[in-house]
Design a protein around this motif. Structure first.
Motif, PDB file in Angstrom:
ATOM      1  N   LYS A  38     -26.186  -7.634  -4.839  1.00 12.38           N
ATOM      2  CA  LYS A  38     -27.018  -6.653  -4.157  1.00 12.38           C
ATOM      3  C   LYS A  38     -26.208  -6.119  -2.981  1.00 12.38           C
ATOM      4  O   LYS A  38     -25.733  -6.879  -2.153  1.00 12.38           O
ATOM      5  N   PHE A  40     -24.691  -2.002  -1.086  1.00  6.12           N
ATOM      6  CA  PHE A  40     -24.738  -0.542  -1.100  1.00  6.12           C
ATOM      7  C   PHE A  40     -23.399   0.023  -1.558  1.00  6.12           C
ATOM      8  O   PHE A  40     -22.351  -0.595  -1.392  1.00  6.12           O
ATOM      9  N   THR A  91     -28.515   1.610  -2.114  1.00  9.53           N
ATOM     10  CA  THR A  91     -28.501   0.153  -2.239  1.00  9.53           C
ATOM     11  C   THR A  91     -28.869  -0.216  -3.664  1.00  9.53           C
ATOM     12  O   THR A  91     -29.892   0.234  -4.182  1.00  9.53           O
ATOM     13  N   ASN A 115     -34.708   5.196  -1.590  1.00 10.29           N
ATOM     14  CA  ASN A 115     -33.346   4.940  -1.139  1.00 10.29           C
ATOM     15  C   ASN A 115     -32.369   5.855  -1.865  1.00 10.29           C
ATOM     16  O   ASN A 115     -31.458   6.416  -1.263  1.00 10.29           O
TER      17      ASN A 115
END
Length: 192
Positions: A38, A40, A91, A115
């Motif tokens: 996880k 960005f 992300t 996002n």
């Protein structure tokens, strides 16, 4: 007094951790190992290859496989997106397997729709500015090269001018010496 010192010590330790944490490194994925990452998107190498930075400040090169499931997080499965919809700044939650070249071949990508929309809006604004800055930097480098070239030509011309002046001075000295000898021929006394 002790509280002030402990607060100062704690601040110094946090600062040191933050400075160390700013150094990023590229993770080399182990071939065949499963990864859940996880982070960005830091950069986009091409439509299917990205560098993502996780929460521990480690970069990982991911390659989205052609049949990957790319969806937003939603209660009823989410909407499917093409890989080209992914941009810098979004992300991602990815799942994949390490490949032989050190990257992770990702077959599952999840993200928040809001996002993604924010990242796409920022990408539309930032990319043209980066292109202009890049063009300006290239122009500055080109001009710098031209200035260096002109300086070299100028220095060569100065050297040539100095050599020409020395040659001219030598020629004038030779002419003066010749004139002196010719003039001295008229300076004689007739003897009888």
């Amino acid at each position: 007094m002790f509280k002030k010192l402990s607060v100062i010590g704690l601040a110094v330790m946090i600062s040191a951790v933050c400075i160390v944490a700013q150094d990023t490194q590229l993770r080399t994925a182990v071939s065949g190992q499963t990864y859940k990452i996880k982070g960005f998107v830091v950069s986009k190498e091409n439509d299917t290859t990205f560098i993502i930075r996780d929460q521990t400040n480690v970069d990982t090169r991911i390659v989205v496989v052609p049949n990957a499931s790319i969806k937003n997080n939603a209660f009823f499965g989410g909407d499917r997106y093409p890989v080209t919809a992914l941009v810098r700044g979004v992300t991602l939650e990815t799942e994949g397997i390490g490949s032989g070249d050190g990257s992770v071949s990702v077959n599952k990508v999840r993200f928040d729709k809001g996002n993604l929309m924010n990242a796409q809006a920022m990408d539309r604004i930032v990319t043209p500015v980066e292109d202009r800055v890049s063009a300006s930097e290239q122009n500055a480098q080109r001009i710098s090269g031209q200035i260096d070239e002109l300086m070299a030509i100028s220095n060569a011309a100065k050297g040539g001018a100095k050599a020409a002046q020395e040659t001219a001075d030598a020629a004038v000295a030779g002419v003066n010496e010749t004139n002196k000898r010719i003039s001295s021929m008229d300076d004689y006394v007739i003897q009888s």
